[in-house]
Motif scaffolding. Structure first.
Motif, PDB file in Angstrom:
ATOM      1  N   GLY A  93      -6.905  93.668 -39.623  1.00 22.91           N
ATOM      2  CA  GLY A  93      -8.226  94.199 -39.334  1.00 22.91           C
ATOM      3  C   GLY A  93      -9.325  93.154 -39.403  1.00 22.91           C
ATOM      4  N   ILE A  94     -10.553  93.620 -39.203  1.00 20.81           N
ATOM      5  CA  ILE A  94     -11.709  92.721 -39.276  1.00 20.81           C
ATOM      6  C   ILE A  94     -11.824  92.088 -40.653  1.00 20.81           C
ATOM      7  CG2 ILE A  94     -14.256  92.709 -39.343  1.00 20.81           C
ATOM      8  CD1 ILE A  94     -13.246  92.648 -36.551  1.00 20.81           C
ATOM      9  N   LEU A  95     -11.685  92.889 -41.701  1.00 20.82           N
ATOM     10  CA  LEU A  95     -11.791  92.344 -43.062  1.00 20.82           C
ATOM     11  C   LEU A  95     -10.698  91.329 -43.365  1.00 20.82           C
ATOM     12  CD1 LEU A  95     -12.844  95.449 -45.200  1.00 20.82           C
ATOM     13  CD2 LEU A  95     -14.127  93.318 -44.911  1.00 20.82           C
ATOM     14  N   ASP A  96      -9.535  91.507 -42.765  1.00 20.87           N
ATOM     15  CA  ASP A  96      -8.465  90.526 -42.957  1.00 20.87           C
ATOM     16  C   ASP A  96      -8.839  89.169 -42.374  1.00 20.87           C
ATOM     17  OD1 ASP A  96      -6.656  92.295 -44.219  1.00 20.87           O
ATOM     18  OD2 ASP A  96      -6.111  93.149 -42.278  1.00 20.87           O
ATOM     19  N   ARG A  97      -9.720  89.158 -41.373  1.00 24.22           N
ATOM     20  CA  ARG A  97     -10.130  87.907 -40.739  1.00 24.22           C
ATOM     21  C   ARG A  97     -11.399  87.331 -41.356  1.00 24.22           C
ATOM     22  NH1 ARG A  97      -7.341  84.712 -39.965  1.00 24.22           N
ATOM     23  NH2 ARG A  97      -6.137  85.996 -41.382  1.00 24.22           N
ATOM     24  N   ILE A  98     -12.266  88.185 -41.870  1.00 27.35           N
ATOM     25  CA  ILE A  98     -13.542  87.667 -42.375  1.00 27.35           C
ATOM     26  C   ILE A  98     -13.630  87.727 -43.898  1.00 27.35           C
ATOM     27  CG2 ILE A  98     -14.729  88.347 -40.253  1.00 27.35           C
ATOM     28  CD1 ILE A  98     -16.112  90.562 -41.937  1.00 27.35           C
ATOM     29  N   ASP A  99     -12.513  88.084 -44.578  1.00 22.59           N
ATOM     30  CA  ASP A  99     -12.590  88.202 -46.035  1.00 22.59           C
ATOM     31  C   ASP A  99     -13.063  86.903 -46.687  1.00 22.59           C
ATOM     32  OD1 ASP A  99     -10.279  86.832 -45.425  1.00 22.59           O
ATOM     33  OD2 ASP A  99      -8.935  88.140 -46.555  1.00 22.59           O
ATOM     34  N   SER A 100     -12.544  85.781 -46.225  1.00 26.83           N
ATOM     35  CA  SER A 100     -12.966  84.490 -46.776  1.00 26.83           C
ATOM     36  C   SER A 100     -14.413  84.180 -46.407  1.00 26.83           C
ATOM     37  CB  SER A 100     -12.052  83.372 -46.269  1.00 26.83           C
ATOM     38  OG  SER A 100     -10.720  83.597 -46.675  1.00 26.83           O
ATOM     39  N   LEU A 101     -14.798  84.541 -45.194  1.00 32.60           N
ATOM     40  CA  LEU A 101     -16.162  84.270 -44.733  1.00 32.60           C
ATOM     41  C   LEU A 101     -17.195  85.111 -45.472  1.00 32.60           C
ATOM     42  CD1 LEU A 101     -15.556  84.053 -40.878  1.00 32.60           C
ATOM     43  CD2 LEU A 101     -16.225  82.171 -42.383  1.00 32.60           C
ATOM     44  N   THR A 102     -16.829  86.340 -45.870  1.00 32.67           N
ATOM     45  CA  THR A 102     -17.798  87.185 -46.570  1.00 32.67           C
ATOM     46  C   THR A 102     -18.246  86.551 -47.876  1.00 32.67           C
ATOM     47  OG1 THR A 102     -16.019  88.452 -47.640  1.00 32.67           O
ATOM     48  CG2 THR A 102     -16.931  89.331 -45.581  1.00 32.67           C
ATOM     49  N   ALA A 103     -17.419  85.686 -48.435  1.00 39.63           N
ATOM     50  CA  ALA A 103     -17.816  84.959 -49.648  1.00 39.63           C
ATOM     51  C   ALA A 103     -18.403  83.595 -49.298  1.00 39.63           C
ATOM     52  CB  ALA A 103     -16.615  84.789 -50.578  1.00 39.63           C
ATOM     53  N   ALA A 104     -17.739  82.866 -48.404  1.00 44.31           N
ATOM     54  CA  ALA A 104     -18.149  81.484 -48.128  1.00 44.31           C
ATOM     55  C   ALA A 104     -19.515  81.389 -47.463  1.00 44.31           C
ATOM     56  CB  ALA A 104     -17.098  80.798 -47.248  1.00 44.31           C
ATOM     57  N   VAL A 105     -19.796  82.259 -46.501  1.00 41.53           N
ATOM     58  CA  VAL A 105     -21.046  82.159 -45.732  1.00 41.53           C
ATOM     59  C   VAL A 105     -22.282  82.395 -46.596  1.00 41.53           C
ATOM     60  CG1 VAL A 105     -22.412  83.215 -43.894  1.00 41.53           C
ATOM     61  CG2 VAL A 105     -20.038  82.598 -43.476  1.00 41.53           C
ATOM     62  N   PRO A 106     -22.388  83.524 -47.328  1.00 43.60           N
ATOM     63  CA  PRO A 106     -23.597  83.713 -48.141  1.00 43.60           C
ATOM     64  C   PRO A 106     -23.717  82.721 -49.288  1.00 43.60           C
ATOM     65  CG  PRO A 106     -22.027  85.473 -48.549  1.00 43.60           C
ATOM     66  CD  PRO A 106     -21.511  84.704 -47.375  1.00 43.60           C
ATOM     67  N   VAL A 107     -22.595  82.325 -49.880  1.00 45.59           N
ATOM     68  CA  VAL A 107     -22.651  81.335 -50.965  1.00 45.59           C
ATOM     69  C   VAL A 107     -23.130  79.992 -50.425  1.00 45.59           C
ATOM     70  CG1 VAL A 107     -21.218  79.966 -52.532  1.00 45.59           C
ATOM     71  CG2 VAL A 107     -20.968  82.450 -52.456  1.00 45.59           C
ATOM     72  N   PHE A 108     -22.590  79.571 -49.281  1.00 41.57           N
ATOM     73  CA  PHE A 108     -23.020  78.312 -48.668  1.00 41.57           C
ATOM     74  C   PHE A 108     -24.494  78.371 -48.302  1.00 41.57           C
ATOM     75  CE2 PHE A 108     -23.633  75.308 -45.218  1.00 41.57           C
ATOM     76  CZ  PHE A 108     -22.916  74.191 -45.636  1.00 41.57           C
ATOM     77  N   ALA A 109     -24.926  79.488 -47.684  1.00 47.92           N
ATOM     78  CA  ALA A 109     -26.328  79.631 -47.290  1.00 47.92           C
ATOM     79  C   ALA A 109     -27.241  79.632 -48.504  1.00 47.92           C
ATOM     80  CB  ALA A 109     -26.505  80.927 -46.488  1.00 47.92           C
ATOM     81  N   CYS A 110     -26.826  80.302 -49.570  1.00 49.53           N
ATOM     82  CA  CYS A 110     -27.643  80.350 -50.786  1.00 49.53           C
ATOM     83  C   CYS A 110     -27.812  78.958 -51.373  1.00 49.53           C
ATOM     84  CB  CYS A 110     -26.985  81.286 -51.801  1.00 49.53           C
ATOM     85  SG  CYS A 110     -27.965  81.540 -53.299  1.00 49.53           S
ATOM     86  N   LEU A 111     -26.738  78.207 -51.458  1.00 48.46           N
ATOM     87  CA  LEU A 111     -26.822  76.865 -52.033  1.00 48.46           C
ATOM     88  C   LEU A 111     -27.644  75.929 -51.145  1.00 48.46           C
ATOM     89  CD1 LEU A 111     -23.166  76.353 -53.342  1.00 48.46           C
ATOM     90  CD2 LEU A 111     -25.210  76.885 -54.672  1.00 48.46           C
ATOM     91  N   LEU A 112     -27.314  75.926 -49.841  1.00 43.39           N
ATOM     92  CA  LEU A 112     -27.975  74.988 -48.922  1.00 43.39           C
ATOM     93  C   LEU A 112     -29.457  75.283 -48.759  1.00 43.39           C
ATOM     94  CD1 LEU A 112     -27.509  72.674 -46.765  1.00 43.39           C
ATOM     95  CD2 LEU A 112     -27.347  74.523 -45.091  1.00 43.39           C
ATOM     96  N   LEU A 113     -29.777  76.554 -48.529  1.00 45.17           N
ATOM     97  CA  LEU A 113     -31.149  76.912 -48.159  1.00 45.17           C
ATOM     98  C   LEU A 113     -32.047  77.229 -49.353  1.00 45.17           C
ATOM     99  CD1 LEU A 113     -30.292  79.204 -45.112  1.00 45.17           C
ATOM    100  CD2 LEU A 113     -30.792  76.755 -45.109  1.00 45.17           C
ATOM    101  N   LEU A 114     -31.464  77.720 -50.430  1.00 46.28           N
ATOM    102  CA  LEU A 114     -32.278  78.153 -51.576  1.00 46.28           C
ATOM    103  C   LEU A 114     -32.124  77.231 -52.783  1.00 46.28           C
ATOM    104  CD1 LEU A 114     -31.685  82.001 -51.294  1.00 46.28           C
ATOM    105  CD2 LEU A 114     -33.690  80.721 -50.553  1.00 46.28           C
ATOM    106  N   ALA A 115     -30.881  77.033 -53.241  1.00 45.17           N
ATOM    107  CA  ALA A 115     -30.683  76.219 -54.434  1.00 45.17           C
ATOM    108  C   ALA A 115     -31.103  74.766 -54.212  1.00 45.17           C
ATOM    109  CB  ALA A 115     -29.216  76.283 -54.870  1.00 45.17           C
ATOM    110  N   PHE A 116     -30.717  74.203 -53.053  1.00 50.63           N
ATOM    111  CA  PHE A 116     -31.083  72.819 -52.740  1.00 50.63           C
ATOM    112  C   PHE A 116     -32.368  72.727 -51.931  1.00 50.63           C
ATOM    113  CE2 PHE A 116     -26.562  72.247 -53.662  1.00 50.63           C
ATOM    114  CZ  PHE A 116     -26.600  71.135 -54.478  1.00 50.63           C
ATOM    115  N   GLY A 117     -32.899  73.874 -51.525  1.00 45.32           N
ATOM    116  CA  GLY A 117     -34.189  73.884 -50.813  1.00 45.32           C
ATOM    117  C   GLY A 117     -34.179  73.172 -49.490  1.00 45.32           C
ATOM    118  N   THR A 118     -33.051  73.200 -48.785  1.00 41.54           N
ATOM    119  CA  THR A 118     -32.965  72.537 -47.476  1.00 41.54           C
ATOM    120  C   THR A 118     -33.494  73.483 -46.407  1.00 41.54           C
ATOM    121  OG1 THR A 118     -30.969  71.473 -48.294  1.00 41.54           O
ATOM    122  CG2 THR A 118     -31.457  71.208 -45.966  1.00 41.54           C
TER     123      THR A 118
END
Length: 284
Positions: free
Chosen positions: A258-283
């Motif tokens: 299913g969709i979740l079987d394909r995006i399960d890793s992305l559901t964690a990686a994408v928001p965590v990466f965005a949070c670190l890059l855009l907010l934590a590091f202020g990029t």
């Protein structure tokens, strides 16, 4: 099985890349919203919604929630807006909680197994920040460069695909020591480290050739944490599937489930990466 997975991947990957670079932010957001609705429909199984009509309503409500949140924002969504920033920070908190749940499973299941509300909340904390992570990265510096965000999203996608493919290949070839046998018996430590090696190569190649204008330390930190988060996203979905007594979240994608079987890793990686890059590091 492997043949169908490869054929599907060869079809889907060019479509995903084309969507990243050819769709405007609004069109990309609509496509991402549709994916999130399908993910919510599948999450209904994890929450104990037995009937199809209940799961359809869950998908519709998820779509309406994301659409309402989107329409309350300006056309170009700055990531520091409370709604977006709050969603990304909430994702960081949720995946820390998920790590504890996975590490202590099956004992941890006694805390949420009987609570449909908690399982639905876990779904919201998985799907909503994923949507905003995708949208925030796609709109990265869009006013000055229409493709800057597309490159960042492509980078995260390749990190996750690399970690998944590397773990699969190294696990098949060398896997002996189980990574999380109570959650996902097929995953091994050899596969885990093979995935890290693969993502390291991808990060190095992107650093050389792609227009990712951040410091090497920032890129390395965000990449490592996002890769670890992708593994956690996979394990977390496996935990919920085990509790629900299902092998795949759905049958929408041939050879992949299913969709979740394909995006399960992305559901964690994408928001965590965005949070670190855009907010934590202020990029920004």
């Amino acid at each position: 099985m492997l043949k169908s997975r490869l054929i599907t991947a060869l079809i889907l990957i060019p479509i995903v890349i084309a969507a990243l670079f050819l769709l405007p932010p609004a069109g990309f957001a609509i496509v991402t919203l549709a994916i999130c609705m399908l993910a919510a429909w599948e999450w209904g199984q994890f929450a104990g919604l037995a009937s199809s009509s209940q799961r359809v309503w869950l998908a519709v409500l998820c779509g309406l929630l994301l659409a309402f949140m989107t329409f309350t924002l300006p056309a170009y969504h700055p990531v520091h807006l409370p709604l977006i920033a709050g969603s990304l920070w909430a994702a960081l908190g949720w995946w820390i909680v998920a790590l504890v749940l996975v590490l202590t499973y099956p004992a941890s299941a006694s805390l949420w197994r009987a609570s449909r509300v908690l399982r639905l909340l876990f779904g919201i904390l998985t799907i909503v920040p994923f949507f905003w992570g995708m949208v925030a990265l796609r709109q990265y510096h869009y006013d000055s460069d229409h493709f800057a965000g597309a490159w960042w999203l492509l980078y995260v996608l390749f990190l996750v695909w690399g970690a998944d493919s590397g773990a699969y290949m190294f696990g098949r070839l060398f896997g002996k020591h189980k990574l999380a046998p109570r959650v996902s018996p097929g995953k091994t430590w050899e596969g885990f480290f093979g995935g890290l090696v693969t993502t390291g190569i991808i990060a190095w190649l992107f650093g050389l050739w792609a227009p990712l204008s951040v410091s090497p330390v920032t890129l390395l930190t965000c990449s490592i944490v996002a890769t670890l988060a992708s593994v956690l996203g996979d394990l977390t979905e496996s935990m919920f599937k085990r509790e629900a007594g299902i092998k795949d979240s759905g049958q929408l994608i041939p050879g992949h489930g299913g969709i979740l079987d394909r995006i399960d890793s992305l559901t964690a990686a994408v928001p965590v990466f965005a949070c670190l890059l855009l907010l934590a590091f202020g990029t920004l």
